[in-house]
Write an enzyme that holds these catalytic residues in place. Sequence first.
Site, PDB file in Angstrom:
ATOM      1  N   ASN A  18       0.840  -1.197   0.000  1.00  0.00           N
ATOM      2  CA  ASN A  18       0.000   0.000   0.000  1.00  0.00           C
ATOM      3  C   ASN A  18       0.872   1.243   0.000  1.00  0.00           C
ATOM      4  O   ASN A  18       1.178   1.829   1.037  1.00  0.00           O
ATOM      5  CB  ASN A  18      -0.946  -0.021   1.198  1.00  0.00           C
ATOM      6  CG  ASN A  18      -2.015  -1.072   1.026  1.00  0.00           C
ATOM      7  OD1 ASN A  18      -2.944  -0.883   0.236  1.00  0.00           O
ATOM      8  ND2 ASN A  18      -1.852  -2.203   1.701  1.00  0.00           N
ATOM      9  N   GLU A  19       1.257   1.627  -1.188  1.00  0.00           N
ATOM     10  CA  GLU A  19       2.169   2.750  -1.373  1.00  0.00           C
ATOM     11  C   GLU A  19       1.498   4.054  -0.955  1.00  0.00           C
ATOM     12  O   GLU A  19       0.264   4.106  -0.818  1.00  0.00           O
ATOM     13  CB  GLU A  19       2.587   2.817  -2.849  1.00  0.00           C
ATOM     14  CG  GLU A  19       3.341   1.595  -3.333  1.00  0.00           C
ATOM     15  CD  GLU A  19       4.770   1.502  -2.804  1.00  0.00           C
ATOM     16  OE1 GLU A  19       5.048   2.030  -1.713  1.00  0.00           O
ATOM     17  OE2 GLU A  19       5.610   0.886  -3.485  1.00  0.00           O
TER      18      GLU A  19
END
Length: 644
Positions: free
Chosen positions: A186-187
């Site tokens: 989850n950038e």
Amino acid sequence: MTLARVSMAHNALGPAAIQPLIRPPMTAEKSHREQFERIPTSVYKNNSEAAQMLAAEVKALIEDRRAVGRRTVLGLATGSTPVPFYRELIRLHREEGLSFADVVTFNLDEYYGIESSHPESYFRFMQDQLFSYIDIPAANIHVPDGTVPMDGVFAACQAYEDAIAQAGGIDLQILGIGRTGHIGFNEPGSTRNSRTRLIALDRVTRLDAAADFLSEENVPRFAITMGVGTILDARRLALMAWGENKATIVAQAIEEPETEVVSASFLQSHPNARFLIDEPAASALTRNRLPWLVGPVDWDAATRRRAVLWLARTAKKPVLKLVDEEYNHRGMGELLTREGSAYNLNISIFNELQHTITGWPGGKPEADDTNRPEKADPFPKRALVVAPEPEDEMLSMAGTIERLVEQGHDVRIVYQTSGSLRTPDAAAAKFARILLEQSSFATGLEAQADYARLILRQIDEKGPFGEHPAELRQLKALIRRGEAQDAAAALGVSPDRLVFLDLPFYENGRYRRFRLTDADTDAMAATLAEFQPDQVFATGHLADPSTVQALAFKALDRAMQKLGLTCSRWLYRGHQPPLKPYEVDMAVPMSPAQLEFKVAAINKFQAHTTPDNLTGEHNIAIAAQYDELGMAEYEAIEAFERWA
Ligand code: GLP
């Protein structure tokens, strides 16, 4: 340790699913800390201690649930961080009979576009690190499929969410943290409610994975990851982090407000989340960085220096201009009382810092060395520079090496590993093509031509990420060796002063999967015994324990202990964050010309081990910090700390 309980509201499965959570005892100190720390955090001496603690929790969880006839659903993570935890689970399985027959697992993520058989696929990673050693049924294992066609991704992600729900939700989710602060993949920008989906990988994440894939261009651009919302649905979360490179992002996740920029910060609003970190990873937490803001402080020399230099930076003033009020207003009244006045304290710290600066890293012969970082005797010294991978020493201390040589010391550089994994395929192919072409001009070079063809075939057959056959690996090592020789020669160190150890842990492994053995320590010990150094420069002490640098340091440390070597010992930072002025014990200034020399030496390497400090920017930055603190203004500084 006390056992706390999960809130009922969060527990969809009712009493049977209530899980114990080992929490540190509440103390007065803790409540001070809580002003800063928004997630319960346990700091361990080392990662094995943390891994054991967590594995014991998992064992209790599985057994408690089994006792009431329920399966356990674990959320699992990849990366080097959970490896010691998986090793401990394997040990519990083998030695204490812990069964995983009724455990169901869901992995966080998978690279998109690679087969599960790919050596860097997360599916394969889980097989290699855990599943093939325990009795978990294959049908209970879930890893997102990285090979679904683009038009099937949405449905596959939905199906993954459904499978988690059908299994009853995740009881305990294991997490690591990426340098961008991501959990799973989850950038930055991932929302709190995001679900399992396809995501584009951030540049920093791809750079971090470049070593695994043997170059950045091989790293997949996309991944499938559970969303932040999916992760937060787990009933318990345990996030692990090791090494100083994670310190800043860990502190941000724990102490700064929740933000989409750092998806790990969303753990703050989970009722049963915890960080388990080692001391280097905890070093940027306020309790360690600015302890006087958190509670009573033991004002030892290091804390005193740290406090004054922090104050100078915060007040944007040189040390000698700090006044009593500034100390009082920043929680340092007690320190001031002990020291008498700001005036006394300022002068004392100014002198300390001044005494770290020396143009004589090997000690100044026949000089009074009371206030010098290095002893005058013996002179000349046998100085041993220890580089985990060729180039580490140039990035961190090329200027110092040059000084040592110029000042007449006997400088030897030990390359602990060959660095072969850093040599690009293209470099080996170029070499082989030259050999081949050359053999077409002259007779009697058939063997050479055969060798060249073998290398080209091996490059072709292994593909971008396959295992390297021995011949190819050896050629790559020789190419890196040649570069190291060129770089050393540029600083006046001749090839006969270089030792290439090619430690077996590196030769037999891949990134994040290395294992140290006695053979590594023995090889290191033999070199030390032969050279009998008066002075040693090393790195890797605070690195993530799975890295080449950390393992190489461990081999050196063990060898030093084995031999009982007592010489003066210095640490350089290598791939870890550069030293802050309060940590520096020896600062070796560089002129503009010396900096140019250093950069030229670094550029002898075709492929760099890191994009950092290629132009000496860390050295320029530390010189600027010294300048701002009121010291002389230098072009650049190479900094070292004492290895106690
Ligand atoms: C990848 C994984 C994460 C992991 C991170 C850190 O991005 N998707 O789950 O936490 O790497 O990796 P490491 O543990 O090797 O530092």
